[in-house]
Design a protein around this motif. Structure first.
Motif, PDB file in Angstrom:
ATOM      1  N   THR A 243      51.521 -35.536 -51.249  1.00  0.00           N
ATOM      2  CA  THR A 243      50.677 -36.545 -50.156  1.00  0.00           C
ATOM      3  C   THR A 243      50.798 -35.747 -48.748  1.00  0.00           C
ATOM      4  N   ALA A 244      50.051 -34.979 -48.309  1.00  0.00           N
ATOM      5  CA  ALA A 244      49.874 -34.175 -47.325  1.00  0.00           C
ATOM      6  C   ALA A 244      48.544 -33.854 -46.723  1.00  0.00           C
ATOM      7  N   ILE A 245      48.117 -33.703 -45.671  1.00  0.00           N
ATOM      8  CA  ILE A 245      47.001 -33.047 -45.001  1.00  0.00           C
ATOM      9  C   ILE A 245      47.356 -31.837 -44.243  1.00  0.00           C
ATOM     10  N   SER A 246      46.380 -30.947 -44.259  1.00  0.00           N
ATOM     11  CA  SER A 246      46.448 -29.705 -43.496  1.00  0.00           C
ATOM     12  C   SER A 246      46.452 -29.812 -41.846  1.00  0.00           C
ATOM     13  N   ARG A 247      47.525 -29.324 -41.287  1.00  0.00           N
ATOM     14  CA  ARG A 247      47.554 -29.531 -39.896  1.00  0.00           C
ATOM     15  C   ARG A 247      46.694 -28.454 -39.262  1.00  0.00           C
ATOM     16  N   GLN A 248      46.350 -27.334 -39.986  1.00  0.00           N
ATOM     17  CA  GLN A 248      45.370 -26.446 -39.463  1.00  0.00           C
ATOM     18  C   GLN A 248      43.919 -27.038 -39.496  1.00  0.00           C
ATOM     19  N   GLN A 249      43.715 -27.889 -40.706  1.00  0.00           N
ATOM     20  CA  GLN A 249      42.343 -28.174 -40.686  1.00  0.00           C
ATOM     21  C   GLN A 249      42.037 -29.408 -39.507  1.00  0.00           C
ATOM     22  N   ILE A 250      43.136 -30.044 -39.225  1.00  0.00           N
ATOM     23  CA  ILE A 250      42.821 -31.074 -38.317  1.00  0.00           C
ATOM     24  C   ILE A 250      43.026 -30.555 -36.880  1.00  0.00           C
ATOM     25  N   ASN A 251      43.774 -29.659 -36.638  1.00  0.00           N
ATOM     26  CA  ASN A 251      43.548 -29.543 -35.031  1.00  0.00           C
ATOM     27  C   ASN A 251      42.604 -28.655 -34.723  1.00  0.00           C
ATOM     28  N   THR A 252      41.664 -28.113 -35.430  1.00  0.00           N
ATOM     29  CA  THR A 252      40.538 -27.580 -35.259  1.00  0.00           C
ATOM     30  C   THR A 252      39.318 -28.611 -34.946  1.00  0.00           C
ATOM     31  N   GLN A 253      39.669 -29.851 -35.170  1.00  0.00           N
ATOM     32  CA  GLN A 253      38.234 -30.546 -35.220  1.00  0.00           C
ATOM     33  C   GLN A 253      38.581 -31.444 -33.496  1.00  0.00           C
ATOM     34  N   ASN A 254      37.554 -32.216 -33.367  1.00  0.00           N
ATOM     35  CA  ASN A 254      37.274 -32.958 -32.129  1.00  0.00           C
ATOM     36  C   ASN A 254      38.129 -33.976 -32.284  1.00  0.00           C
ATOM     37  N   PHE A 255      38.720 -34.750 -31.006  1.00  0.00           N
ATOM     38  CA  PHE A 255      39.468 -35.681 -31.199  1.00  0.00           C
ATOM     39  C   PHE A 255      39.171 -36.886 -31.817  1.00  0.00           C
ATOM     40  N   MET A 256      37.790 -37.358 -32.013  1.00  0.00           N
ATOM     41  CA  MET A 256      37.268 -38.426 -32.864  1.00  0.00           C
ATOM     42  C   MET A 256      37.405 -38.103 -34.256  1.00  0.00           C
ATOM     43  N   LEU A 257      37.195 -36.932 -34.873  1.00  0.00           N
ATOM     44  CA  LEU A 257      37.572 -36.589 -36.135  1.00  0.00           C
ATOM     45  C   LEU A 257      38.974 -36.608 -36.562  1.00  0.00           C
ATOM     46  N   GLN A 258      40.000 -36.216 -35.606  1.00  0.00           N
ATOM     47  CA  GLN A 258      41.232 -36.231 -35.881  1.00  0.00           C
ATOM     48  C   GLN A 258      41.735 -37.471 -36.159  1.00  0.00           C
ATOM     49  N   MET A 259      41.213 -38.705 -35.266  1.00  0.00           N
ATOM     50  CA  MET A 259      41.656 -39.837 -35.384  1.00  0.00           C
ATOM     51  C   MET A 259      41.191 -40.515 -36.708  1.00  0.00           C
ATOM     52  N   LYS A 260      40.085 -40.102 -36.949  1.00  0.00           N
ATOM     53  CA  LYS A 260      39.367 -40.851 -38.220  1.00  0.00           C
ATOM     54  C   LYS A 260      40.001 -40.280 -39.573  1.00  0.00           C
ATOM     55  N   ILE A 261      40.493 -38.858 -39.516  1.00  0.00           N
ATOM     56  CA  ILE A 261      41.274 -38.290 -40.709  1.00  0.00           C
ATOM     57  C   ILE A 261      42.579 -38.931 -40.646  1.00  0.00           C
TER      58      ILE A 261
END
Length: 327
Positions: free
Chosen positions: A253-271
């Motif tokens: 139960t985990a999501i990739s930190r590298q995938q998230i921190n390359t996105q803009n702020f709005m997509l980070q919040m939604k993910i």
């Protein structure tokens, strides 16, 4: 014009019922023009052959706001008796003028009633003017783009239960004149003029003021804006789901930190929101999401415990944002 609108809505309802094989329909009514017009449509459909196996029932929630509440209930009962149908009436003993509280309570009662008695479709009389008023209310609250487009013609609330709003493309004024044409018994609701209720001030004062002094096409412009926001919101939701699926760990139960921190702020919040909702069915508050995003975007951070939730601990390391069970 009126006949065309009536036929369009009848056709849409027939199509929806047939497509979803709906047998039991619950119409939430108020006694006002919108719900009375919907009764007219449904009772017309009843007479058609395809409707013989369809059960239609009505539900009314009496908030007892006013002295004439009892007379309004009698008026509604008499009309439903006249068309030889059934109605269930719930009375709220604790009186409140808070529109949000009343709406939540009303919605909960209707949904629970539908679940208990196995109604497949809940129908309401929301119209195009309601969407404009709700849009303005949500702007005042500072709501996000999801709330600005939250009234849909159809939506699924449980596996087999839909909410249908077939009048959502019609303005209140058009519905009023159609009701006049058919001599329908509209109840004049005095609570529409209680200015302690925010929606009434928007309807009776704010929108007329804007139309007179600022922009006469304000309603048309808001409808266009709502439509644009709807497609923007759909695009964001689809992007978030794709990114979430792409960033998930294949075992944990985990999501990739590298995938998230390359996105803009709005997509980070939604993910992050989706990660919590997918695993816990909870909506995480914005301050907690901000805390997580700050940790994720901190490139020097190698390992950190972010927060706890029930029996879980949330960590972030170089590659993953994940949860661990307390021991």
């Amino acid at each position: 014009m009126q006949q065309i609108n009536l036929e369009k809505i009848r056709t849409f309802i027939k199509y929806f019922i047939t497509k979803n094989n709906a047998k039991n329909i619950l119409l939430a009514i108020s006694g006002g023009q919108d719900s009375i017009y919907l009764i007219k449509i449904l009772e017309t459909l009843k007479k058609q052959s395809f409707q013989k196996k369809i059960h239609i029932s009505y539900i009314y929630i009496d908030h007892q706001w006013k002295q004439t509440s009892h007379e309004q209930v009698k008026h509604i009962i008499n009309y439903i008796k006249l068309i030889k149908s059934n109605i269930i009436i719930y009375q709220i003993n604790e009186i409140t003028l808070s529109e949000d509280e009343c709406r939540k309570l009303r919605y909960n009662i209707i949904v629970q009633h539908a679940k208990k008695y196995k109604f497949q479709v809940i129908m309401t009389g929301h119209n195009a003017t309601d969407t404009i008023e709700t849009f303005i209310q949500n702007i005042i609250k500072g709501s996000g783009i999801e709330s600005l487009t939250n009234l849909a013609i159809k939506s699924k609330i449980f596996q087999e239960v839909f909410i249908l709003r077939p009048l959502l493309k019609l303005d209140r004024e058009i519905i009023y004149w159609i009701c006049k044409q058919f001599y329908l018994p509209i109840w004049s609701d005095s609570t529409n003029y209680i200015y302690k209720i925010q929606r009434n001030r928007i309807r009776q004062e704010l929108i007329p003021y804007i139309k007179k002094y600022l922009h006469k096409n304000i309603e048309k412009n808001i409808k266009s804006l709502i439509n644009n926001y709807y497609y923007q919101n759909e695009y964001i939701k689809q992007s978030v789901i794709k990114l979430y699926l792409k960033s998930q760990h294949n075992k944990r139960t985990a999501i990739s930190r590298q995938q998230i921190n390359t996105q803009n702020f709005m997509l980070q919040m939604k993910i992050i929101q989706l990660f919590y909702f997918d695993n816990f069915q909870i909506h995480l508050e914005n301050p907690k999401i901000m805390k997580i995003i700050n940790k994720i975007n901190n490139k020097s951070l190698k390992l950190s415990k972010i927060m706890t939730f029930n029996n879980f601990m949330f960590f972030i390391n170089k590659n993953w944002f994940y949860l661990s069970i307390k021991r």
